[in-house]
Design an enzyme around this catalytic site. Structure first.
Site, mmCIF file in Angstrom:
data_model
loop_
_atom_site.group_PDB
_atom_site.id
_atom_site.type_symbol
_atom_site.label_atom_id
_atom_site.label_comp_id
_atom_site.label_asym_id
_atom_site.label_seq_id
_atom_site.Cartn_x
_atom_site.Cartn_y
_atom_site.Cartn_z
ATOM 1 N N SER A 119 46.259 -52.788 -27.179
ATOM 2 C CA SER A 119 44.930 -53.142 -27.682
ATOM 3 C C SER A 119 44.800 -54.644 -27.924
ATOM 4 O O SER A 119 43.699 -55.154 -27.982
ATOM 5 C CB SER A 119 44.631 -52.386 -28.973
ATOM 6 O OG SER A 119 45.630 -52.636 -29.936
ATOM 7 N N HIS A 140 42.645 -49.172 -22.035
ATOM 8 C CA HIS A 140 42.622 -49.209 -23.505
ATOM 9 C C HIS A 140 41.656 -48.151 -24.045
ATOM 10 O O HIS A 140 40.440 -48.273 -23.910
ATOM 11 C CB HIS A 140 42.210 -50.614 -23.980
ATOM 12 C CG HIS A 140 42.153 -50.722 -25.468
ATOM 13 N ND1 HIS A 140 41.199 -51.437 -26.140
ATOM 14 C CD2 HIS A 140 42.939 -50.159 -26.424
ATOM 15 C CE1 HIS A 140 41.399 -51.332 -27.439
ATOM 16 N NE2 HIS A 140 42.434 -50.559 -27.635
ATOM 17 N N GLU A 152 38.437 -49.108 -21.923
ATOM 18 C CA GLU A 152 38.336 -50.432 -21.307
ATOM 19 C C GLU A 152 39.393 -50.498 -20.207
ATOM 20 O O GLU A 152 40.589 -50.330 -20.496
ATOM 21 C CB GLU A 152 38.608 -51.527 -22.347
ATOM 22 C CG GLU A 152 37.538 -51.636 -23.421
ATOM 23 C CD GLU A 152 37.883 -52.680 -24.483
ATOM 24 O OE1 GLU A 152 36.946 -53.348 -24.954
ATOM 25 O OE2 GLU A 152 39.060 -52.833 -24.853
ATOM 26 N N ASN A 190 37.637 -55.011 -29.254
ATOM 27 C CA ASN A 190 38.423 -55.568 -30.358
ATOM 28 C C ASN A 190 38.105 -57.038 -30.618
ATOM 29 O O ASN A 190 38.255 -57.522 -31.748
ATOM 30 C CB ASN A 190 39.922 -55.385 -30.114
ATOM 31 C CG ASN A 190 40.385 -54.010 -30.566
ATOM 32 O OD1 ASN A 190 39.661 -53.312 -31.272
ATOM 33 N ND2 ASN A 190 41.577 -53.618 -30.162
HETATM 34 N N1 CAA Z 1 42.295 -35.872 -31.920
HETATM 35 C C1 CAA Z 1 41.715 -34.824 -31.340
HETATM 36 N N2 CAA Z 1 40.693 -34.161 -31.887
HETATM 37 C C2 CAA Z 1 40.267 -34.566 -33.088
HETATM 38 C C3 CAA Z 1 40.850 -35.660 -33.750
HETATM 39 C C4 CAA Z 1 41.902 -36.319 -33.115
HETATM 40 N N3 CAA Z 1 42.504 -37.366 -33.678
HETATM 41 N N4 CAA Z 1 40.223 -35.830 -34.926
HETATM 42 C C5 CAA Z 1 39.292 -34.862 -35.000
HETATM 43 N N5 CAA Z 1 39.331 -34.108 -33.885
HETATM 44 C C6 CAA Z 1 38.506 -32.975 -33.561
HETATM 45 C C7 CAA Z 1 38.651 -31.955 -34.645
HETATM 46 O O1 CAA Z 1 38.957 -30.694 -34.103
HETATM 47 C C8 CAA Z 1 37.322 -31.993 -35.342
HETATM 48 O O2 CAA Z 1 36.790 -30.765 -35.682
HETATM 49 P P1 CAA Z 1 37.275 -29.914 -36.972
HETATM 50 O O3 CAA Z 1 37.233 -30.842 -38.164
HETATM 51 O O4 CAA Z 1 36.259 -28.855 -37.021
HETATM 52 O O5 CAA Z 1 38.646 -29.430 -36.660
HETATM 53 C C9 CAA Z 1 36.390 -32.543 -34.297
HETATM 54 O O6 CAA Z 1 37.169 -33.380 -33.484
HETATM 55 C C10 CAA Z 1 35.263 -33.334 -34.875
HETATM 56 O O7 CAA Z 1 35.795 -34.141 -35.888
HETATM 57 P P2 CAA Z 1 34.883 -34.759 -36.980
HETATM 58 O O8 CAA Z 1 34.016 -33.728 -37.623
HETATM 59 O O9 CAA Z 1 35.730 -35.625 -37.852
HETATM 60 O O10 CAA Z 1 33.927 -35.600 -36.029
HETATM 61 P P3 CAA Z 1 32.798 -36.558 -36.404
HETATM 62 O O11 CAA Z 1 31.577 -36.078 -35.770
HETATM 63 O O12 CAA Z 1 32.803 -36.849 -37.862
HETATM 64 O O13 CAA Z 1 33.254 -37.885 -35.618
HETATM 65 C C11 CAA Z 1 34.541 -39.787 -35.176
HETATM 66 C C12 CAA Z 1 34.511 -38.424 -35.853
HETATM 67 C C13 CAA Z 1 34.355 -39.659 -33.678
HETATM 68 C C14 CAA Z 1 35.946 -40.359 -35.468
HETATM 69 C C15 CAA Z 1 33.417 -40.670 -35.756
HETATM 70 O O14 CAA Z 1 33.512 -40.714 -37.151
HETATM 71 C C16 CAA Z 1 33.469 -42.072 -35.203
HETATM 72 O O15 CAA Z 1 32.945 -42.368 -34.159
HETATM 73 N N6 CAA Z 1 34.105 -42.991 -35.944
HETATM 74 C C17 CAA Z 1 34.335 -44.354 -35.501
HETATM 75 C C18 CAA Z 1 35.702 -44.420 -34.874
HETATM 76 C C19 CAA Z 1 35.966 -45.752 -34.257
HETATM 77 O O16 CAA Z 1 35.241 -46.718 -34.406
HETATM 78 N N7 CAA Z 1 37.094 -45.802 -33.546
HETATM 79 C C20 CAA Z 1 37.540 -47.036 -32.930
HETATM 80 C C21 CAA Z 1 38.649 -47.556 -33.744
HETATM 81 S S1 CAA Z 1 39.169 -49.130 -33.153
HETATM 82 C C22 CAA Z 1 40.261 -48.780 -31.960
HETATM 83 O O17 CAA Z 1 40.641 -47.673 -31.698
HETATM 84 C C23 CAA Z 1 40.721 -49.960 -31.205
HETATM 85 C C24 CAA Z 1 42.102 -50.313 -31.424
HETATM 86 O O18 CAA Z 1 42.654 -50.843 -30.502
HETATM 87 C C25 CAA Z 1 42.818 -50.158 -32.721
#
Ligand code: CAA
Length: 283
Positions: A119, A140, A152, A190
């Site tokens: 990342s 990514h 990405e 990022n």
């Molecule tokens: N893996 C697989 N499935 C998953 C999971 C995971 N880690 N986490 C949750 N799930 C599944 C679960 O089964 C969950 O359902 P249940 O709770 O009924 O079991 C289902 O997905 C839906 O989960 P949520 O109800 O928590 O879903 P949500 O609608 O609240 O969305 C989210 C969750 C997509 C994370 C949302 O909150 C979101 O978009 N958040 C922002 C995340 C973000 O910005 N990520 C980028 C981070 S930066 C990065 O990654 C870059 C880097 O290089 C560090």
């Protein structure tokens, strides 16, 4: 090249998520971990999330069983020999990635592709230890990989068009929306998100608001899907501080440097969800 078999090296949160996408997409998948216990933990994690899909009526039981059956686990890099593409999702450390890329190049076919999920490191620098750096590309994914729609695809200095386009198509096969990026620090997302999250942490100190109130502010007032503190707990302070440092080293913009509050949390072992405590506590 048509991709039928994918290898994933490193089955932590990101690697397991990528392997889940691959088996769901119908690809034979070889997952590599340093020991059998970690590898089995990843299988358990993947099976858990697929079972949740079955329970919610989003996946047939047969399809779940077939998907889990497509995942082969190994602790031996030699078992990745038959892969068309290997996606490396190991620890974010250049020396670790160099050692892995050297080993992988000795193992895989001449026409196989080596992708890295880095990342914040340079794909060109990771690929520099290869005899054929033109076969390397960045893919990514975002955390959590099974849920975040973007990948990405990163063109390094020597990546060939064929390799780049194969990785781009693989991103789509895995159900993601791929975008074309260059090997610039932090790529696209990022480059924007890291200083933004650092600003959010500095705002906590400047304003004296609680993490809970800041998160409500940004979700209810700015439409973020989750608040910045909850997001940092999800990503992990270790991952975020490392990425911040890597970007700061390259760009020298003060906003890229990790805020002291995050560094203190890191030193205290408050890494977020993975250790049960970050800005919030978790069971
Ligand atoms: N893996 C697989 N499935 C998953 C999971 C995971 N880690 N986490 C949750 N799930 C599944 C679960 O089964 C969950 O359902 P249940 O709770 O009924 O079991 C289902 O997905 C839906 O989960 P949520 O109800 O928590 O879903 P949500 O609608 O609240 O969305 C989210 C969750 C997509 C994370 C949302 O909150 C979101 O978009 N958040 C922002 C995340 C973000 O910005 N990520 C980028 C981070 S930066 C990065 O990654 C870059 C880097 O290089 C560090």
């Amino acid at each position: 090249m048509e991709v039928r078999t994918v290898g994933v090296v490193g089955l932590g949160a990101m690697g397991a998520g990528i392997a889940q996408l691959a088996v769901e997409a119908g690809l034979d998948t070889v997952g590599h971990e340093v020991d059998a216990e970690r590898a089995e933990a990843a299988r358990g994690r993947i099976a858990h999330f697929l079972t949740r899909k079955v329970e919610k009526g989003q996946l047939e039981e047969d399809a779940r069983d077939a998907a889990v059956g497509r995942l082969r686990l190994t602790t031996d890099v030699a078992d990745l020999a038959g892969c068309d593409v290997v996606i490396e999702a190991a620890f974010e450390d250049l020396a670790v990635k160099h050692e892995l890329f050297r080993k992988l190049e000795r193992t895989i076919r001449d026409d196989a592709i080596l992708a890295t999920n880095t990342s914040a490191l340079s794909v060109t620098e990771i690929a520099s230890v290869l005899d054929r750096p033109e076969r390397a590309v960045g893919m990514h994914f975002f955390n959590p990989a099974p849920l975040m729609p973007l990948v990405e695809v990163v063109r390094a200095e020597r990546t060939t068009d064929d390799v780049f386009e194969t990785a781009f198509r693989l991103g789509a096969t895995l159900g993601k929306t791929p975008i074309r990026c260059n090997d610039t620090p932090g790529f696209v997302v990022n480059r924007v998100l890291i200083p933004l999250l650092n600003d959010c942490v500095r705002v906590l100190d400047e304003t004296g608001v609680t993490p809970g109130d800041l998160d409500v502010g940004m979700t209810k007032g700015a439409g973020w899907p989750m608040g910045p503190c909850a997001l940092l707990d999800l990503v992990g302070t270790d991952v975020h501080v490392h990425a911040s440092e890597a970007l700061y080293e390259k760009l020298r913009e003060p906003r890229m440097a990790p805020p002291p509050r995050l560094v203190r949390m890191l030193k205290a072992g408050k890494l977020g969800r993975k250790t049960g405590e970050g800005f919030y506590t978790y069971d």
